[in-house]
Design an enzyme around this catalytic site. Structure first.
Site: not given
Ligand code: 8YV
Length: 332
Positions: A246, A275, A294
């Site tokens: 993160r 983001e 991301h």
């Molecule tokens: C994406 C992630 O935010 O799973 C998580 O915590 O950071 C990533 O996989 C997620 O896939 C958004 O749908």
């Protein structure tokens, strides 16, 4: 006397694959409204008022939003991270939170390792260099990168994904692995393939010894801003920093200073404090930064597997069954 299960109200706040949407529609009344799209915000807010279940991701769900959802029983997040949900507020309301651990582990670890390779061997920079027509003679030292194999890999956060990154480094690239986590992992029991290959290490020592530091930390009160000026200042001259957890675990001004004036050779970032990354962020164009949008879990296979798990979680809770992957909320 058998009773037909009542159809409940489901609000989908991030698009689902058609097959998973159909699973929900077969049993419940479904509204699809993504609140990040301005034109869908009114429909989102209207559906909240009667929603029994929510499914989606990447949207802030706080006490104010929950106050608009008086019937809500469950949120099924299509993500493993849950820092966008007010956990205390959910616990206070007795609303169940489900998520999608496990199914995205290997894909996310692949993404992180691709950043290790891209930064160490300057892959994006040099691919662009060729594309721009600069390859007119044999390359010189100015285009050399740095080896990955055999280098010391430091991992902050040693959950499923951190361990998967460690497997790639230790078993695939012969890298000694140092990891920092709240508690040591019983490798012999929980990750025998890493026994003798990964060592639980105090944070400062890890930062001082690692050639490549990977942050795979969830965002919490404990980890917010964990990588600051002091921490980057401890890192080896020429070290590389990768963040696949993160963004807000990193103080970005401190990262930029380490890149511009300190010891950092390069940074590979898949996550950011804000983001999408703001257009005026220096990280977007910094020559030593490889920035990705991301994409950790973003493959067709894995995002579908996440949607399947999240849909199953929701259907199970609405049917009064125990979901496959509930997130344990703090005491209400
Ligand atoms: C994406 C992630 O935010 O799973 C998580 O915590 O950071 C990533 O996989 C997620 O896939 C958004 O749908």
């Amino acid at each position: 006397m058998s009773t037909t299960p009542t159809r409940q109200q489901v609000l989908v706040f991030r698009e689902l694959p058609p097959d998973q949407l159909a699973r929900l529609q077969a049993q419940h009344d479904v509204t699809v409204a993504n609140p990040r799209l301005l034109e869908q915000l009114p429909a989102f807010r209207a559906a909240l008022a009667t929603a029994d279940g929510l499914i989606g991701s990447s949207y802030k769900v706080d006490a104010a939003l929950l106050a608009c959802a008086p019937q809500l029983k469950v949120i099924s997040s299509v993500s493993v991270g849950v820092d966008n949900y007010d956990l205390q507020a959910l616990a206070a309301r007795g609303i169940m939170l489900c998520h999608t651990p496990g199914v995205l582990t290997e894909t996310t670890a692949d993404t992180v390792f691709s950043l290790i390779m891209a930064t160490s061997r300057r892959l994006v920079e040099l691919a662009n260099w060729v594309r721009e027509g600069h390859w007119t003679s044999n390359i010189g030292e100015d285009l050399f990168g740095w080896d990955v194999h055999g280098k010391t890999l430091g991992i902050l956060g040693f959950g499923r994904i951190g361990q998967a990154v460690a497997r790639r480094g230790a078993l695939g690239f012969g890298m000694p692995v140092l990891y920092h986590s709240r508690r040591p992992v019983d490798l012999a029991k929980d990750a025998p393939e890493l026994a003798g290959k990964a060592s639980h290490t105090p944070l400062d020592e890890l930062l001082q010894r690692a050639d490549i530091v990977v942050a795979m930390l969830p965002l919490s009160n404990e980890t917010r801003g964990l990588m600051g000026a002091r921490e980057f200042g401890l890192m080896k001259p020429g070290a590389i920093f990768v963040n696949g957890g993160r963004g807000a675990t990193v103080q970005e001004t401190a990262l930029l200073h380490a890149l511009n004036h300190g010891t950092l050779r390069a940074a590979g970032l898949d996550v950011f404090a804000t983001e999408p990354l703001p257009m005026d962020s220096p990280l977007r164009t910094h020559p030593k930064v490889t920035a990705l949008p991301h994409i950790g879990s973003a493959t067709f296979e894995t995002r579908h597997a996440m949607a399947v798990l999240a849909t199953s979680n929701l259907l199970q809770v609405l049917a009064g069954e125990t979901p496959q992957a509930v997130f344990e909320l703090p005491p209400g």
